[in-house]
Design a protein around this motif. Structure first.
Motif, PDB file in Angstrom:
ATOM      1  N   CYS A 110      18.442 -20.610 -30.935  1.00  0.00           N
ATOM      2  CA  CYS A 110      17.896 -20.739 -29.575  1.00  0.00           C
ATOM      3  C   CYS A 110      19.183 -20.915 -28.707  1.00  0.00           C
ATOM      4  O   CYS A 110      18.985 -20.507 -27.637  1.00  0.00           O
ATOM      5  CB  CYS A 110      16.847 -21.481 -29.626  1.00  0.00           C
ATOM      6  N   SER A 111      19.996 -21.704 -28.969  1.00  0.00           N
ATOM      7  CA  SER A 111      21.062 -22.291 -28.233  1.00  0.00           C
ATOM      8  C   SER A 111      22.061 -20.983 -27.833  1.00  0.00           C
ATOM      9  O   SER A 111      22.614 -20.696 -26.974  1.00  0.00           O
ATOM     10  CB  SER A 111      22.166 -23.358 -28.873  1.00  0.00           C
ATOM     11  N   LYS A 112      22.242 -19.952 -28.835  1.00  0.00           N
ATOM     12  CA  LYS A 112      23.036 -18.971 -28.812  1.00  0.00           C
ATOM     13  C   LYS A 112      22.335 -17.780 -27.844  1.00  0.00           C
ATOM     14  O   LYS A 112      22.959 -16.801 -27.341  1.00  0.00           O
ATOM     15  CB  LYS A 112      23.377 -18.265 -30.070  1.00  0.00           C
ATOM     16  N   ARG A 113      21.091 -18.014 -27.785  1.00  0.00           N
ATOM     17  CA  ARG A 113      20.131 -16.923 -26.978  1.00  0.00           C
ATOM     18  C   ARG A 113      20.485 -17.302 -25.469  1.00  0.00           C
ATOM     19  O   ARG A 113      20.642 -18.338 -24.963  1.00  0.00           O
ATOM     20  CB  ARG A 113      18.974 -17.037 -27.354  1.00  0.00           C
ATOM     21  N   LYS A 114      20.462 -16.015 -24.624  1.00  0.00           N
ATOM     22  CA  LYS A 114      20.278 -16.451 -23.103  1.00  0.00           C
ATOM     23  C   LYS A 114      19.228 -17.439 -22.744  1.00  0.00           C
ATOM     24  O   LYS A 114      18.142 -17.378 -23.538  1.00  0.00           O
ATOM     25  CB  LYS A 114      20.187 -15.071 -22.313  1.00  0.00           C
TER      26      LYS A 114
END
Lengths: 149, 149
Positions: B143-147
């Motif tokens: 989730c951190s890597k998602r916008k």
DNA sequence: GTAGTTGCAAAACTTTTGCACGGCA
DNA sequence: TGCCGTGCAAAAGTTTTGCAACTAC
């Protein structure tokens, strides 16, 4: 055991609210002061009844709205339990909650190792930690000495 | 990701129920197998929908009743969260739950130090510990890597 | 003055319960 | 066969929301 030791002044609460561009109404000040001062992990009902003593017209809805503001500001934590007895605590440091399942009291216990366990866990799986909850459930000494129900 | 790896057989569940003089109905067997096998920390709704596939007449009330039996037997733990998303887990060993507040997934992380912290805390205040809960809240790597929303 | 807040009532949800029917032992 | 369990619907309980009136700034 009195809980309102006025460790947190009206002025402090007003400053907190104004900083977030929230209006400092008497109800909000009273609710914030009570929950931020308390070490008893009160329920929304506890807070409502207590605040009603000074502000008889306050509603439970206002209590919930104010508690949600304090949650968003990171000033309190919400502890939910089975059987719907949600409690609120203002101790923001990592700590352990000892929860007596007979009398319902909650004690805070500090242990520096809690922080290192968190650090180890989030490194292991690359996780952005923001808060935590460490509960131990059982029976307190006082309740153990009483006769069983 | 399939969850029903049949690590727990019907026979095992039937034995568990009979030992407590509870009737081994098909609904109970299915509910018990699903939640005891799952590592996904399902909600009551998740369990209901899944069990309904094989037992279309099953009711949510039966799911809750069966989950309460499993809780009393100490075979599962109930994890309540704010916003009413109660989840159930079958991992009975002391461990850490990493809870992603964006996608809702929960990962179990073992750390032997959890046990020693518990031992230290309950000695300090003379407390009869019976179970525990250690959650870390944050955002998982994926989730951190998602916008951001 | 006006934008934000209150308090009431109703809504939304989750979980539990009462009871007649049905199925396990 | 007898008793326990199921499934439905209703109840119970907590938290949220819509809205008109009010108030802090």
């Amino acid at each position: 055991m009195s809980m309102n030791n006025s460790q947190i002044s009206d002025e402090t609460v007003i400053r907190l609210l104004r900083k977030k561009r929230l209006k400092a109404t008497p109800q909000r000040i009273a609710i914030c002061r009570f929950v931020l001062d308390s070490r008893e992990h009160p329920t929304a009902q506890n807070i409502y009844i207590k605040v009603k003593e000074m502000h008889p017209t306050v509603s439970l809805a206002t209590v919930y709205k104010t508690l949600n503001i304090l949650k968003e500001l990171g000033l309190i934590k919400e502890l939910t339990f089975p059987q719907g007895e949600t409690r609120f605590e203002s101790n923001r440091e990592p700590h352990i909650n000892l929860v007596c399942q007979r009398c319902g009291k909650i004690w805070d216990v500090d242990d520096l190792a809690v922080r290192s366990i968190i650090a180890r866990a989030v490194t292991k799986v690359k996780f952005n930690a923001m808060s935590e909850r460490f509960d131990i459930y059982g029976v307190c000494e006082r309740c153990s000495k009483r006769k069983a129900l």
